[in-house]
Scaffold this motif. Structure first.
Motif, short mmCIF file in Angstrom:
data_model
loop_
_atom_site.label_atom_id
_atom_site.label_comp_id
_atom_site.label_asym_id
_atom_site.label_seq_id
_atom_site.Cartn_x
_atom_site.Cartn_y
_atom_site.Cartn_z
N VAL A 185 0.84 -1.20 0.00
CA VAL A 185 0.00 0.00 0.00
C VAL A 185 0.88 1.25 0.00
N LEU A 186 1.90 1.27 0.85
CA LEU A 186 2.79 2.43 0.92
C LEU A 186 3.55 2.63 -0.39
N GLY A 187 3.94 1.53 -1.03
CA GLY A 187 4.61 1.66 -2.32
C GLY A 187 3.72 2.34 -3.35
N ASP A 188 2.45 1.96 -3.36
CA ASP A 188 1.49 2.61 -4.28
C ASP A 188 1.28 4.07 -3.90
N LEU A 189 1.19 4.32 -2.60
CA LEU A 189 0.97 5.70 -2.16
C LEU A 189 2.13 6.60 -2.57
N VAL A 190 3.35 6.10 -2.47
CA VAL A 190 4.51 6.88 -2.91
C VAL A 190 4.42 7.18 -4.41
N ALA A 191 4.04 6.16 -5.20
CA ALA A 191 3.92 6.36 -6.65
C ALA A 191 2.87 7.40 -6.99
N VAL A 192 1.71 7.30 -6.34
CA VAL A 192 0.63 8.25 -6.58
C VAL A 192 1.04 9.66 -6.16
N ALA A 193 1.68 9.76 -5.00
CA ALA A 193 2.09 11.08 -4.51
C ALA A 193 3.14 11.70 -5.42
N ARG A 194 4.08 10.89 -5.91
CA ARG A 194 5.07 11.42 -6.84
C ARG A 194 4.41 11.97 -8.10
#
Length: 433
Positions: free
Chosen positions: A315-324
């Motif tokens: 989930v955090l990996g996806d959140l980082v991608a979305v935030a970037r």
């Protein structure tokens, strides 16, 4: 260095996974901000019963999930599961241009196209790495790293509960019922294990994998599904004798018909695989997925497929991608369903089979059984027969045959006077036909 304004995040749900996501966001906030280029701010967590979530930041808890989604947030993280209210809440977020990170495989397998369309219309992102195989980086390689390749097959163990049960049956010789009871006691199986042991969970994941691998919309209803309740200690023992092991597999294949037209075959069922196959050694509650592609060849993805911390990692990996993407003003990959391949019915799926028969111990039995196989054009690869005082055990292993041909063969054999019982029928995967 962080220069962007904060990325505001709303989270729906705060169970085992959600609690870990909140913890990691708090503990790793400085590193995450440095990686993204902007700080991440968790502004609210929607739950049904706030008093049940003592480990969550109490000041962030709310019971009004709709208001939280409608508030001034950039990303909505969904970890509540199920279809509703998750579907309505995520559609509301996407239509408002808010990106979504979800771990909800059932929702994606049934309503993925609706969510993707909403994301496309508003320019929002939808990421879902945590929906399949927990912490294992699998979906992003399929839809990004292998985007230039032609994937032909995805086969894997995508449910930890069933893999634990089958591994324990193999190790102890115990039956399904007692092993399931032990798995429940140890916390490997839910109080209601239906979604796991009947294959629903794996079928949802198979639909997502097939959709990504073959650029075709595949839903859970397109997936042929069988669970593990019918697997017996005798089946496990028979596999051991043949240097095989039994696993619940999700199998997604690109197949070509006699007319040259391509189609997709997607199925979930128990199967025997050779001990030398990479998936055979995957034990306990671990997951593993074996991918075959034209240029890349054979790839193996292995790791923890469930649990709070592993799933939160995805989930955090996806959140980082979305935030970037938010910081850079870009967008993530969109749905790719251009191929529109038809889904082949299970009756046309082709594989090998292991058939165990209880037969009369007298001359001519094998010839009668073999005649039925020949009548239905199912080729026999090997036969093993063991005699007892009044009856015998006959095991037949076939070459590749369609499911429809095998079923009609077994139905005919079951009616032979010399056959007392068709003890089991199990598919054999991972071998040349």
């Amino acid at each position: 260095m962080t220069t962007g304004k904060p990325i505001k995040v709303a989270m729906l749900g705060c169970g085992t996974v959600g609690t870990e996501v909140a913890r990691l966001l708090r503990e790793q906030r400085h590193d995450l901000a440095a990686r993204i280029g902007a700080p991440v701010e968790l502004t609210g967590i929607a739950v049904r019963r706030p008093n049940k979530h003592r480990d969550a930041p109490q000041e962030l808890l709310t019971t009004d999930s709709a208001a939280l989604v409608e508030s001034d947030v950039d990303v909505v993280v969904e970890v509540i599961g199920g279809i509703e209210p998750a579907r309505g809440l995520l559609l509301s977020a996407l239509r408002a241009g808010k990106s979504v990170v979800t771990a909800n495989k059932a929702l994606l397998a049934e309503h993925g196209p609706e969510l993707y369309a909403a994301a496309d219309a508003s320019g929002a992102d939808i990421y879902f790495e945590a929906a399949v195989a927990g912490a294992i980086p699998l979906l992003r390689p399929l839809r990004e790293s292998l985007a230039g390749d032609r994937i032909t097959r995805v086969m894997g163990i995508v449910n930890g509960t069933t893999n634990y049960i089958l591994s324990a049956m193999s190790a102890t010789g115990s039956g399904y019922g007692e092993t399931l009871e032990e798995a429940s006691r140890l916390g490997y199986a839910e109080a209601d294990p239906t979604a796991d042991v009947d294959g629903f969970d794996a079928a949802s994941k198979a639909a997502i994998l097939a959709s990504l691998a073959f650029h075709t919309r595949v839903t859970a209803s397109d997936v042929h599904r069988e669970g593990i309740a019918s697997v017996t200690a005798a089946d496990i023992a028979a596999a051991t004798v043949l240097n095989r092991t039994v696993k619940l597999l999700a199998i997604c294949e690109r197949v070509t018909g006699q007319d040259g037209a391509e189609a997709v075959s997607v199925r979930v069922h128990p199967a025997m695989i050779p001990d030398g196959h990479p998936l055979a050694s995957v034990g306990g509650a671990f997951n593993a997925v074996f991918v075959e592609a034209d240029a890349a060849g054979q790839l193996m993805f292995y790791g923890q497929g469930a649990g709070g911390a592993p799933t939160a990692s995805a989930v955090l990996g996806d959140l980082v991608a979305v935030a970037r993407n938010k910081v850079a003003g870009g967008r993530g990959p969109r749905e790719s369903a251009y191929a529109e391949l038809p889904v082949r019915p299970m009756g046309q799926a082709s594989t090998r089979y292991h058939i165990s028969l209880d037969v009369a111990d007298r001359a001519g039995v094998l010839s009668q059984v073999a005649a039925v196989f020949a009548e239905h054009e199912v080729s026999i690869a090997a036969v093993r027969q063991e005699g007892r005082p009044t009856d015998a055990s006959l095991v037949v292993i076939t070459h590749a045959a369609t499911d429809a041909a095998l079923r009609s063969t077994v139905d005919k054999i079951a009616g032979l006077p010399v056959v007392r019982e068709v003890v089991s029928v199990m598919r054999v995967e991972g071998e040349e036909s």
